[in-house]
Design an enzyme around this catalytic site. Structure first.
Site, PDB file in Angstrom:
ATOM      1  N   ASP A 102       0.874  -1.168   0.000  1.00  0.00           N
ATOM      2  CA  ASP A 102       0.000   0.000   0.000  1.00  0.00           C
ATOM      3  C   ASP A 102       0.919   1.229   0.000  1.00  0.00           C
ATOM      4  O   ASP A 102       2.137   1.129   0.150  1.00  0.00           O
ATOM      5  CB  ASP A 102      -0.968  -0.001   1.188  1.00  0.00           C
ATOM      6  CG  ASP A 102      -2.188   0.891   0.888  1.00  0.00           C
ATOM      7  OD1 ASP A 102      -2.141   1.668  -0.086  1.00  0.00           O
ATOM      8  OD2 ASP A 102      -3.183   0.829   1.634  1.00  0.00           O
TER       9      ASP A 102
HETATM   10  C1  BGC Z   1      -4.967   3.330   0.074  1.00  0.00           C
HETATM   11  C2  BGC Z   1      -5.147   2.324  -1.034  1.00  0.00           C
HETATM   12  C3  BGC Z   1      -5.030   3.001  -2.373  1.00  0.00           C
HETATM   13  C4  BGC Z   1      -3.683   3.669  -2.445  1.00  0.00           C
HETATM   14  C5  BGC Z   1      -3.424   4.333  -3.777  1.00  0.00           C
HETATM   15  C6  BGC Z   1      -3.715   4.152  -0.115  1.00  0.00           C
HETATM   16  O1  BGC Z   1      -3.652   5.207   0.792  1.00  0.00           O
HETATM   17  O2  BGC Z   1      -4.950   2.659   1.300  1.00  0.00           O
HETATM   18  O3  BGC Z   1      -6.387   1.686  -0.904  1.00  0.00           O
HETATM   19  O4  BGC Z   1      -5.197   2.084  -3.405  1.00  0.00           O
HETATM   20  O5  BGC Z   1      -3.603   4.649  -1.419  1.00  0.00           O
HETATM   21  O6  BGC Z   1      -4.213   5.427  -3.949  1.00  0.00           O
END
Ligand code: BGC
Length: 743
Positions: free
Chosen positions: A285
């Site tokens: 993530d």
């Molecule tokens: C979130 C993810 C997301 C990623 C990219 C993160 O902060 O937890 O779910 O896909 O950002 O935007």
């Protein structure tokens, strides 16, 4: 599950058999190997590195030099937040200037639509309609792919039992069975007829794993759950998504029982890539690898990178831990070259499968883009899914559906004219896209014969009752009042946890002021999470939970209000009476002192001051018509674990409207070597019936439905008695029987 160690001889034999029978390399694997052989270590590390475009950050950006220059140097394998055919083509052009011209992957959070915005995922889950959910993902993928996107960071399949957690809006609610069905439907929708097709995007199943169990509902918080809860409640939707062929997985920000998910070998290597044979790649993530320093799991970014890659994480999203440290870690032999190669292979394979080596620009076609986005049929599908997502919570004296011949309707509340709020938290935000507000939806539905008397009353977070008098005056002139209350679109979502999940501000005071006029009041509750609204639940005449429904919100709500669609949604998550009950969910355990009369009095498990039950239970939702459940039959009441029983029952539409009902089947094993929940959803069917029509529904119950993890965490059945319950909600069981599983 604990696996028994194999005897040494078996390992030897298995080893040689596997070797002798090793499958020949596929055409794609051969290409991957040929390319890998040409790559320097730095180029390999580049493939494992993902950056965000600066314009559309979905997390905290860290400066790391000129990203485009790094792309030209082969130091970036994927981007996120670049969108549109023109921009993706431009950025792909930089990759084509690198030595090996390895195309970039473009990822984006296409979570509930790209240009056509769909209901938030929690709302769609309320439809219990897999075809509708799949088609929503299909349209989203088709549009995104035409906008140069190869990869969506969806579906989010985290089970959530805590509505304080803002990210409940992204998931499918509290139940592992419903969640698994929806996870598979979304993967199929996004990936369509398979990677390589120009309308298919790679799915990314997230957040692996147990992110939804954040303590106290605080986003990014620690998760500490038993292995049993992990396997029974949180992992099933991930497994279903992997089985559905999801191309990629994303790990999560949380630690699980002391080990951050990004550095968790048990989750990534043992379970996902090992036991589940997942062949795609795992992306971290946003910054979750480098965040292992703050977790106290790694002393610096270098150690974080080492922990992550050795645990099985393949790509680093905006963490900079791989690009800055991996070469040194390989030199120091802290990370084996074979692990780096494995990660690179997994990523290259997807790029080949997507056809990007044949044409890196094949998704970045402005001409196609202009023909695919925001089309009328896409909006038709969005409207259909939106009305299926609405849940009728209350309808005293059949106030709904409303007549289209009313002369004066008052439309009151801070969300009555809201359009931006209809888009929900994870919409891809296009400034020029139109979202139909409730007000517009009503105007579209009603002719000039009906006056819409609008008054805002208050704002979502207002503390002043200044606007109440005008709203009361409007209500007094109307035959019926429609009120739109709830949350702004950015009150549920990432980093949007709330300790107070009552309808915000003084909105319920406004409801009270309007109810006290004596006019019939329909309240629309709009939110990204289950909210608490006890006054409204007790006093409004009718209530529709309308979530955030996307581009066609107002039209869909108007369809339901005026009976052009008979509501069929069922809550995918319990709505509590008070924050003090959280977590409250339907598949709880009995305890040794189960509550009586729903209260914890007389030394029983529960609260003295509040029932145990939620305000609205999982699976609950009304219709404008009524359904009678009858004729429950089991083909066998006693059977062995290799047999099954077929359950049938008849559902009849006994009311005046055509409608759909979700027939829900729950099971309970009465005695086990480990205790079992009082109820577990094991099957459902959504059927459509004309007035007076009957249908017979059948379910097959066998090993799959009856198995659970025993004391040794082995999956299987145990002989014993089961209670079978069929109803139209988890708290409204209409048919019951028992059966016995014998050895
Ligand atoms: C979130 C993810 C997301 C990623 C990219 C993160 O902060 O937890 O779910 O896909 O950002 O935007």
């Amino acid at each position: 599950m604990l696996l028994k160690p194999l005897p040494a001889l078996t390992i030897l034999l298995l080893g040689s058999v596997t070797f002798a029978q090793q499958k020949p390399l596929s055409a794609i694997d051969k290409k991957v190997e040929a390319l890998l052989a040409k790559m320097t270590l730095d180029e390999k590390i580049g493939q494992l590195n993902q950056y965000s475009a600066d314009g559309l950050a979905t997390g905290p950006l860290t400066e790391n030099g000129n990203k485009f220059q790094q792309i030209k140097e082969g130091k970036v394998g994927a981007m996120l937040n670049v969108r549109g055919a023109k921009d993706t083509r431009m950025v792909q052009g930089y990759a084509m200037q690198s030595r090996l011209k390895i195309p970039l992957l473009f990822g984006l959070d296409v979570i509930h639509g790209y240009r056509t915005t769909f209901p938030i995922p929690l709302a769609e889950a309320a439809s219990w309609d897999m075809r509708a959910i799949q088609s929503s993902a299909r349209v989203s993928a088709t549009e995104a792919a035409a906008g140069g996107i190869h990869w969506t960071f969806a579906p989010m399949v985290d089970i959530a039992r805590d509505p304080r957690w803002g990210r409940v809006m992204e998931g499918a609610g509290e139940d592992p069975y419903l969640g698994s069905m929806i996870a598979a439907a979304r993967v199929h929708g996004f990936q369509g007829n398979g990677l390589g097709n120009l309308d298919a995007v790679m799915a990314c199943v997230k957040h692996f794993a147990a992110y939804g169990a954040a303590i106290g509902g605080r986003d990014y918080n620690t998760v500490d759950i038993s292995d049993r809860t992990l396997w029974e409640t949180y992992l099933p939707p991930f497994k279903a998504a992997a089985d559905a062929g999801a191309a990629t997985f994303m790990n999560s920000f949380n630690e699980l029982n002391g080990i951050p998910a990004s550095g968790n070998r048990y989750l990534q290597t043992d379970i996902l890539k090992g036991k589940w044979h997942f062949k795609g790649f795992i992306v971290s993530d946003w910054g979750s690898i480098s965040e292992m320093v703050a977790h106290g799991f790694a002393k610096d970014g270098k150690q974080a990178g080492e922990e992550a890659i050795n645990a099985g994480n393949d790509m680093d999203m905006e963490g900079h831990s791989y690009i800055n440290n991996l070469a040194q870690l390989v030199k120091e032999k802290k990370v084996p070259m074979s692990r780096v190669d494995d990660a690179v292979r997994r990523i290259l394979r997807k790029k080949f499968e997507m056809g990007l080596f044949d044409d890196p620009y094949r998704f970045s076609n402005e001409d196609r883009e202009s023909k695919v986005l925001n089309l009328a049929p896409n909006h038709e599908i969005a409207r259909d899914v939106a009305r299926k997502s609405i849940v009728l919570l209350k309808n005293d004296n059949e106030l709904l559906p409303l007549s289209k011949n009313l002369k004066n309707i008052a439309l009151i509340g801070p969300l009555a004219k809201a359009d931006k709020d209809m888009m929900g938290f994870w919409s891809v935000m296009w400034e020029n896209d139109h979202l139909v507000s409730l007000y517009e939806g009503l105007q579209n539905k009603l002719g000039n014969n009906t006056n819409l008397l609008y008054s805002q009353g208050c704002d979502v977070t207002d503390t002043s009752k200044r606007g109440f008098a005008e709203a009361i005056a409007a209500a007094k002139q109307a035959e019926v009042v429609i009120m739109a209350v709830g949350e702004h679109f950015d009150m549920s979502g990432e980093a949007k946890s709330r300790a107070n999940i009552h309808i915000p501000g003084i909105q319920e005071d406004l409801v009270k002021a309007i109810v006290e006029t004596g006019k019939p009041v329909v309240v629309l509750t709009m939110s990204g999470r289950p909210m608490i609204f006890n006054y409204t639940a007790d006093h409004a005449n009718a209530i529709l939970q309308t979530w955030w429904l996307g581009s066609e919100a107002g039209n869909a709500i108007a369809d339901v209000l005026f009976g052009d669609y008979n509501p069929s949604g069922k809550l995918p998550m319990s709505f509590p009476r008070s924050e003090g009950q959280i977590p409250v969910y339907y598949n709880y355990k009995s305890t040794g002192r189960p509550s009586q009369n729903d209260l914890g009095i007389n030394y029983r498990s529960g609260y003295n001051d509040l029932p145990n039950s939620p305000r609205y239970a999982f699976g609950y939702g009304l219709s404008y018509t009524t359904f009678a459940f009858s004729d429950l039959k089991l083909s066998k009441n006693k059977f062995s674990k290799n047999e099954s029983t077929t359950v049938t029952c008849t559902i009849k539409n006994t009311g005046p409207y055509a409608g759909e009902e979700v027939v829900q089947l729950y099971l309970r094993q009465l005695v086990g070597t480990v205790t079992r929940p009082v109820k577990e959803l094991k099957g459902f069917e959504k059927i459509s019936l004309k007035p007076g029509e009957s249908k017979t529904v059948s379910f097959v119950i066998g090993k799959e439905q009856l198995s659970f993890y025993n004391q040794q965490m082995q999956w299987g059945t145990e002989p014993g008695e089961f209670r079978l319950m069929i109803g139209n909600s988890s708290d409204h069981i209409l048919l019951q029987d028992k059966f016995e599983l014998v050895n």
